[in-house]
Design a protein around this motif. Structure first.
Motif, PDB file in Angstrom:
ATOM      1  N   UNK A  20       0.842  -1.202   0.000  1.00  0.00           N
ATOM      2  CA  UNK A  20       0.000   0.000   0.000  1.00  0.00           C
ATOM      3  C   UNK A  20       0.875   1.249   0.000  1.00  0.00           C
ATOM      4  N   UNK A  21       0.382   2.292  -0.635  1.00  0.00           N
ATOM      5  CA  UNK A  21       1.032   3.595  -0.618  1.00  0.00           C
ATOM      6  C   UNK A  21       0.143   4.510   0.206  1.00  0.00           C
ATOM      7  N   UNK A  22       0.699   5.053   1.283  1.00  0.00           N
ATOM      8  CA  UNK A  22      -0.072   5.907   2.181  1.00  0.00           C
ATOM      9  C   UNK A  22       0.608   7.258   2.334  1.00  0.00           C
ATOM     10  N   UNK A  23      -0.190   8.276   2.687  1.00  0.00           N
ATOM     11  CA  UNK A  23       0.383   9.597   2.940  1.00  0.00           C
ATOM     12  C   UNK A  23       0.825   9.680   4.402  1.00  0.00           C
ATOM     13  N   UNK A  24       1.265  10.860   4.814  1.00  0.00           N
ATOM     14  CA  UNK A  24       1.781  11.047   6.177  1.00  0.00           C
ATOM     15  C   UNK A  24       0.734  10.756   7.239  1.00  0.00           C
ATOM     16  N   UNK A  25      -0.549  10.886   6.885  1.00  0.00           N
ATOM     17  CA  UNK A  25      -1.633  10.621   7.834  1.00  0.00           C
ATOM     18  C   UNK A  25      -2.072   9.163   7.830  1.00  0.00           C
ATOM     19  N   UNK A  26      -1.479   8.358   6.962  1.00  0.00           N
ATOM     20  CA  UNK A  26      -1.854   6.953   6.880  1.00  0.00           C
ATOM     21  C   UNK A  26      -3.007   6.676   5.948  1.00  0.00           C
ATOM     22  N   UNK A  27      -3.410   7.682   5.175  1.00  0.00           N
ATOM     23  CA  UNK A  27      -4.515   7.513   4.229  1.00  0.00           C
ATOM     24  C   UNK A  27      -4.014   6.782   2.983  1.00  0.00           C
ATOM     25  N   UNK A  28      -4.721   5.750   2.585  1.00  0.00           N
ATOM     26  CA  UNK A  28      -4.341   4.974   1.415  1.00  0.00           C
ATOM     27  C   UNK A  28      -4.418   5.835   0.160  1.00  0.00           C
ATOM     28  N   UNK A  29      -3.313   5.883  -0.582  1.00  0.00           N
ATOM     29  CA  UNK A  29      -3.253   6.668  -1.810  1.00  0.00           C
ATOM     30  C   UNK A  29      -3.168   5.782  -3.046  1.00  0.00           C
ATOM     31  N   UNK A  30      -2.802   4.517  -2.849  1.00  0.00           N
ATOM     32  CA  UNK A  30      -2.692   3.610  -3.976  1.00  0.00           C
ATOM     33  C   UNK A  30      -1.975   2.335  -3.579  1.00  0.00           C
ATOM     34  N   UNK A  31      -1.693   1.519  -4.588  1.00  0.00           N
ATOM     35  CA  UNK A  31      -0.995   0.247  -4.392  1.00  0.00           C
ATOM     36  C   UNK A  31       0.149   0.186  -5.400  1.00  0.00           C
ATOM     37  N   UNK A  32       1.309  -0.237  -4.949  1.00  0.00           N
ATOM     38  CA  UNK A  32       2.440  -0.454  -5.857  1.00  0.00           C
ATOM     39  C   UNK A  32       2.653  -1.962  -5.971  1.00  0.00           C
ATOM     40  N   UNK A  33       2.847  -2.430  -7.182  1.00  0.00           N
ATOM     41  CA  UNK A  33       3.033  -3.864  -7.408  1.00  0.00           C
ATOM     42  C   UNK A  33       4.460  -4.142  -7.860  1.00  0.00           C
ATOM     43  N   UNK A  34       4.822  -5.404  -7.874  1.00  0.00           N
ATOM     44  CA  UNK A  34       6.138  -5.797  -8.374  1.00  0.00           C
ATOM     45  C   UNK A  34       6.322  -5.334  -9.813  1.00  0.00           C
ATOM     46  N   UNK A  35       5.268  -5.434 -10.609  1.00  0.00           N
ATOM     47  CA  UNK A  35       5.343  -5.015 -12.007  1.00  0.00           C
ATOM     48  C   UNK A  35       5.663  -3.530 -12.097  1.00  0.00           C
ATOM     49  N   UNK A  36       5.049  -2.730 -11.250  1.00  0.00           N
ATOM     50  CA  UNK A  36       5.334  -1.294 -11.229  1.00  0.00           C
ATOM     51  C   UNK A  36       6.821  -1.042 -10.974  1.00  0.00           C
ATOM     52  N   UNK A  37       7.361  -1.757 -10.003  1.00  0.00           N
ATOM     53  CA  UNK A  37       8.765  -1.572  -9.663  1.00  0.00           C
ATOM     54  C   UNK A  37       9.692  -2.104 -10.749  1.00  0.00           C
ATOM     55  N   UNK A  38       9.318  -3.205 -11.359  1.00  0.00           N
ATOM     56  CA  UNK A  38      10.160  -3.776 -12.403  1.00  0.00           C
ATOM     57  C   UNK A  38      10.325  -2.840 -13.586  1.00  0.00           C
ATOM     58  N   UNK A  39       9.320  -2.055 -13.883  1.00  0.00           N
ATOM     59  CA  UNK A  39       9.419  -1.105 -14.988  1.00  0.00           C
ATOM     60  C   UNK A  39      10.591  -0.159 -14.782  1.00  0.00           C
TER      61      UNK A  39
END
Length: 115
Positions: A20-39
């Motif tokens: 999960x990708x969260x902001x400083x308040x812990x609010x979910x902003x998105x999801x990062x996957x292995x595929x995202x990182x592999x790019x």
């Protein structure tokens, strides 16, 4: 506040497919996957070397860039050689770290002593 290389290591180390990708308040902003990182990390060492040489070394050390050797192996960048301005060495290391696809930097740049 986790960097892409840190996220990739975390995912690999814990065998996680998504984070999960969260902001400083812990609010979910998105999801990062292995595929995202592999790019980001599928860039060749040669491409990374060329980018570091052009965007870091030639810009910071226009007069002494030819004396700087840049190598990248499995995403680990190594900078070696002599430069004229000692104060720019930490900046060169930070800028090299910021190149997408670089997972670590070994900065072995040297400058003449100021004594």
């Amino acid at each position: 506040e986790t960097t892409l290389p840190q996220a990739a290591r975390l995912m690999a180390g814990r065998h996680v497919k998504r984070l999960p990708v969260v902001d400083a308040d812990g609010t979910l902003k998105g999801i990062v996957s292995r595929t995202d990182l592999l790019k980001v990390f599928l860039r060749t060492d040669e491409d990374l070397t060329a980018e570091i040489r052009q965007s870091v070394v030639k810009r910071l050390f226009p007069l002494s860039h030819a004396a700087v050797k840049v190598t990248v192996s499995q995403g680990i960048a190594t900078l070696t050689g002599q430069v004229k301005d000692r104060d720019l060495i930490p900046l060169a290391e930070r800028l090299t770290h910021s190149v997408e696809g670089i997972v670590d930097v070994r900065c072995r740049l040297q400058a003449p002593s100021t004594e």
